[in-house]
Design an enzyme around this catalytic site. Structure first.
Site, PDB file in Angstrom:
ATOM      1  N   ASN A  42       0.819  -1.216   0.000  1.00 14.99           N
ATOM      2  CA  ASN A  42       0.000   0.000   0.000  1.00 14.99           C
ATOM      3  C   ASN A  42       0.853   1.267   0.000  1.00 14.99           C
ATOM      4  O   ASN A  42       0.409   2.312  -0.479  1.00 14.99           O
ATOM      5  CB  ASN A  42      -1.015  -0.001   1.154  1.00 14.99           C
ATOM      6  CG  ASN A  42      -0.408  -0.292   2.496  1.00 14.99           C
ATOM      7  OD1 ASN A  42       0.799  -0.505   2.610  1.00 14.99           O
ATOM      8  ND2 ASN A  42      -1.230  -0.316   3.529  1.00 14.99           N
ATOM      9  N   CYS A  43       2.077   1.189   0.505  1.00 10.13           N
ATOM     10  CA  CYS A  43       2.958   2.361   0.467  1.00 10.13           C
ATOM     11  C   CYS A  43       3.410   2.684  -0.956  1.00 10.13           C
ATOM     12  O   CYS A  43       3.897   3.788  -1.219  1.00 10.13           O
ATOM     13  CB  CYS A  43       4.185   2.149   1.359  1.00 10.13           C
ATOM     14  SG  CYS A  43       3.774   2.016   3.117  1.00 10.13           S
ATOM     15  N   PRO A 296      -8.045 -12.534  26.370  1.00  6.05           N
ATOM     16  CA  PRO A 296      -6.749 -13.233  26.269  1.00  6.05           C
ATOM     17  C   PRO A 296      -6.593 -14.078  25.010  1.00  6.05           C
ATOM     18  O   PRO A 296      -5.473 -14.463  24.670  1.00  6.05           O
ATOM     19  CB  PRO A 296      -6.721 -14.114  27.524  1.00  6.05           C
ATOM     20  CG  PRO A 296      -8.150 -14.270  27.927  1.00  6.05           C
ATOM     21  CD  PRO A 296      -8.823 -12.994  27.533  1.00  6.05           C
ATOM     22  N   ILE A 298      -7.710 -13.033  21.993  1.00  8.72           N
ATOM     23  CA  ILE A 298      -7.781 -12.147  20.834  1.00  8.72           C
ATOM     24  C   ILE A 298      -6.609 -11.171  20.871  1.00  8.72           C
ATOM     25  O   ILE A 298      -6.394 -10.478  21.871  1.00  8.72           O
ATOM     26  CB  ILE A 298      -9.112 -11.367  20.785  1.00  8.72           C
ATOM     27  CG1 ILE A 298     -10.301 -12.338  20.764  1.00  8.72           C
ATOM     28  CG2 ILE A 298      -9.150 -10.458  19.565  1.00  8.72           C
ATOM     29  CD1 ILE A 298     -11.656 -11.656  20.795  1.00  8.72           C
ATOM     30  N   TYR A 299      -5.852 -11.123  19.807  1.00  9.96           N
ATOM     31  CA  TYR A 299      -4.707 -10.222  19.668  1.00  9.96           C
ATOM     32  C   TYR A 299      -5.032  -9.169  18.599  1.00  9.96           C
ATOM     33  O   TYR A 299      -5.916  -9.366  17.761  1.00  9.96           O
ATOM     34  CB  TYR A 299      -3.451 -11.001  19.276  1.00  9.96           C
ATOM     35  CG  TYR A 299      -2.916 -11.901  20.377  1.00  9.96           C
ATOM     36  CD1 TYR A 299      -1.750 -11.588  21.064  1.00  9.96           C
ATOM     37  CD2 TYR A 299      -3.585 -13.078  20.728  1.00  9.96           C
ATOM     38  CE1 TYR A 299      -1.254 -12.408  22.064  1.00  9.96           C
ATOM     39  CE2 TYR A 299      -3.103 -13.902  21.737  1.00  9.96           C
ATOM     40  CZ  TYR A 299      -1.938 -13.555  22.409  1.00  9.96           C
ATOM     41  OH  TYR A 299      -1.464 -14.359  23.417  1.00  9.96           O
ATOM     42  N   ASP A 303      -2.283  -0.620  12.359  1.00 12.90           N
ATOM     43  CA  ASP A 303      -2.812   0.733  12.420  1.00 12.90           C
ATOM     44  C   ASP A 303      -4.043   0.863  13.306  1.00 12.90           C
ATOM     45  O   ASP A 303      -4.418   1.976  13.683  1.00 12.90           O
ATOM     46  CB  ASP A 303      -3.179   1.225  11.011  1.00 12.90           C
ATOM     47  CG  ASP A 303      -1.974   1.320  10.090  1.00 12.90           C
ATOM     48  OD1 ASP A 303      -0.845   1.084  10.570  1.00 12.90           O
ATOM     49  OD2 ASP A 303      -2.161   1.625   8.902  1.00 12.90           O
TER      50      ASP A 303
END
Length: 567
Positions: A42-43, A296, A298-299, A303
């Site tokens: 995307n950059c 615990p 779910i990480y 962005d």
């Protein structure tokens, strides 16, 4: 067997998937992406629009098939996760092709939804000629407008990374471009006086740069265009061409053929909030240093999250690819039983603006003031490599540090060569906990084509250490216009420089090489404020004067800093 679901690809999600597979051949890994592309650069999108990256395919880093072949990851594009059931550890997925829904269970879930462009509720903003740029489909829409509309003038709103890159891309396509920025500067990671170098470069390329101006309203005026059947276009597929009348906050109006909105991004947190995960005070998903959310299992990375600032330790939002990649790797480690902790974001960034590069790391002066952190600053303007070797360019460098401990708080640089090298060195030095005193001793590569015996960074460290030790007393560009009757402004440059470069009004001119013979012309009952072009001769003059019993201060960064602060 551990089952890992990943929501969102690109930087954070894709790096987590690849890392998880490298750690475990047995884990079941499924990645959901609501768009058609799972891993893209995307950059690089503005650079394809501008023509630097000629092949669109180069932006596609991985496909579902390549991810399956190399990493045995089940990638499902055009599949949007619409709900998370934390209690039962399942997600509901909507297939965007046929609108069917299904559920998937998980042992661990990773959120990498990214951030969405901010589009303010400006009247008329929803029209076919207004675009934002986040992904490949957005890029394709911009290219389509450029192909079918006669775009002679484009307006970019926002002077951040995407806005500046799109400004350059449009200019490269031969399109007259206006850049609107509500703040008094572009590229807010650097301070106003450093942004002056960017302003000068932008205006030198005939960009209509308008600072302190916002977009207030948009009027879309369509112009039906019927292509001939010879052009291979049926009447039923007519293109609607047109232009925009833009109303600006200062009362001006502007006619434009395309509008790019690039005023910033906002974390995508709707799914996390709907699931009851904790959202931080800044609006991002709250995470622990191990990238765990308030659940615990779910990480979250990238962005969309709030992360720790490296300098202050406080929560911050930094939408950059580097942190997202590292966070994705650490999240994969921790989901598979390791104990890795993210160690803060410095916000190290660089932007190309035509021939100029402008970069920063750590905190800027505005942020330090807001956080009430004591700081001092120095500026140096030195050659990117030995000045006698062809091709050397000036690197304008700003160093921010704690005046009592010498701790590095941040650095900024602008120039046409060697900027990335200096900021990369400063990013490493800051993360290593070095002080400005230690920076003096950095041994960097030197040969005339590549560097100088005293590098830009060494020179900045010398100036900073002089201030800490009391060997120099500084005055800064923003104090010069407020001098009082008890101060005398002394210009120690040669008379020819004053004529060619300019001078500060009211200054006495005594060239530094004549100062010893003419020192009696200066009053001892007043403070002598000295300046030269970049600060070096000013320091020589300062030491002469204080050694003769004068009270004096030297303008750090000299006339060059003072001049560009006003651009």
């Amino acid at each position: 067997m551990t089952k890992i679901l990943i929501i969102g690809g690109v930087a954070g999600g894709a790096s987590a998937a690849a890392r998880a597979r490298r750690l475990s051949e047995d884990a079941q890994i499924i990645m959901f992406e609501r768009g058609p592309f799972v891993s893209f650069a995307n950059c690089g999108l503005p650079y394809h629009i501008g023509g630097d990256i000629t092949e669109r395919s180069k932006l596609l880093l991985q496909t579902p098939d390549s991810f399956l072949a190399r990493f045995n990851v089940d990638v499902r594009v055009m599949n949007e996760v619409v709900e998370i059931d934390k209690e039962n550890k399942t997600v509901t997925v909507k297939n965007l092709i046929d609108n069917s829904q299904y559920t998937e269970s998980y042992d661990f879930l990773l959120l990498s939804p990214g951030a969405a462009p901010i589009v303010p509720p400006i009247p008329g903003i929803q029209n076919p000629l207004t675009h934002s740029l986040r992904n490949i489909p957005d890029m394709d829409k911009i290219l389509h407008t450029l192909a079918v509309n006669n775009v002679e003038h484009a307006t970019v709103v926002g002077g951040g990374f995407i806005g500046l890159e799109m400004m350059e891309a449009l200019h490269q396509r031969g399109i007259k471009t206006t850049l609107l920025e509500l703040a008094d500067q572009v590229m807010t990671p650097v301070d106003r006086e450093m942004a002056g170098f960017a302003h000068a470069e932008i205006r030198a390329h005939d960009i209509d740069l308008r600072l302190g101006v916002a977009l207030a309203g948009v009027e879309y005026i369509p112009e039906p265009h019927i292509a001939s059947k010879d052009a291979g276009e049926s009447v039923s597929h007519q293109h609607i061409n047109g232009h925009l009348n833009l109303e600006l906050s200062n009362g001006d109006s502007l006619s434009s053929d395309m509008l790019i909105m690039a005023i910033g991004v906002r974390p995508e947190t709707s799914l996390a909030a709907k699931a009851g995960l904790t959202i931080g005070e800044l609006g991002g998903i709250w995470t622990k240093p191990n990238m765990q959310t308030s659940d615990p299992y779910i990480y979250a990375v990238g962005d969309a999250i709030e992360e720790a600032d490296f300098v202050t330790g406080q929560s911050t939002l930094v939408p950059l690819a580097g942190p997202a990649n590292r966070q994705g790797r650490m999240a994969a480690d921790n989901m598979l039983g390791r104990d890795e902790h993210y160690q803060g974001t410095q916000g190290t960034a660089i932007c190309k603006i035509f021939d100029l590069a402008i970069a920063s790391t750590g905190k800027n002066e505005k942020q330090l003031k807001r956080a009430d952190i004591p700081y001092e600053k120095v500026y140096v303007h030195a050659a990117s490599h030995a000045s006698y070797y062809p091709g050397s360019e000036i690197v304008s460098f700003k160093l921010l540090f704690d005046p009592s401990t010498g701790k590095i708080l941040g650095a900024q640089a602008a120039g046409k060569d060697g900027v990335d090298k200096r900021i990369d060195v400063m990013a490493v030095a800051q993360r290593a906990g070095m002080t400005v005193e230690q920076l003096q001793h950095l041994e960097l590569t030197y040969a005339p084509p590549y560097g100088s015996a005293k590098d830009v960074i060494n020179q900045a460290a010398f100036v900073a250490t002089n201030i800490i030790k009391g060997d120099a007393k500084a005055i800064h560009y923003d104090e010069i216009d407020q001098l009082n009757d008890n101060q005398v402004l002394l210009d120690v440059r040669n008379p020819g420089e004053l004529e060619n470069v300019g001078m500060i009004e009211g200054a006495i001119n005594i060239p530094v090489d004549q100062l010893r013979q003419r020192i009696g012309e200066l009053p001892k009952d007043k403070e002598i404020v000295i300046y030269c072009q970049v600060g070096l001769r000013g320091n020589v003059a300062y030491r002469q004067l204080v050694n003769h019993g004068f009270k004096a201060r030297n303008l750090i960064g000299g006339y060059r800093t003072y001049k560009f602060a006003k651009v």
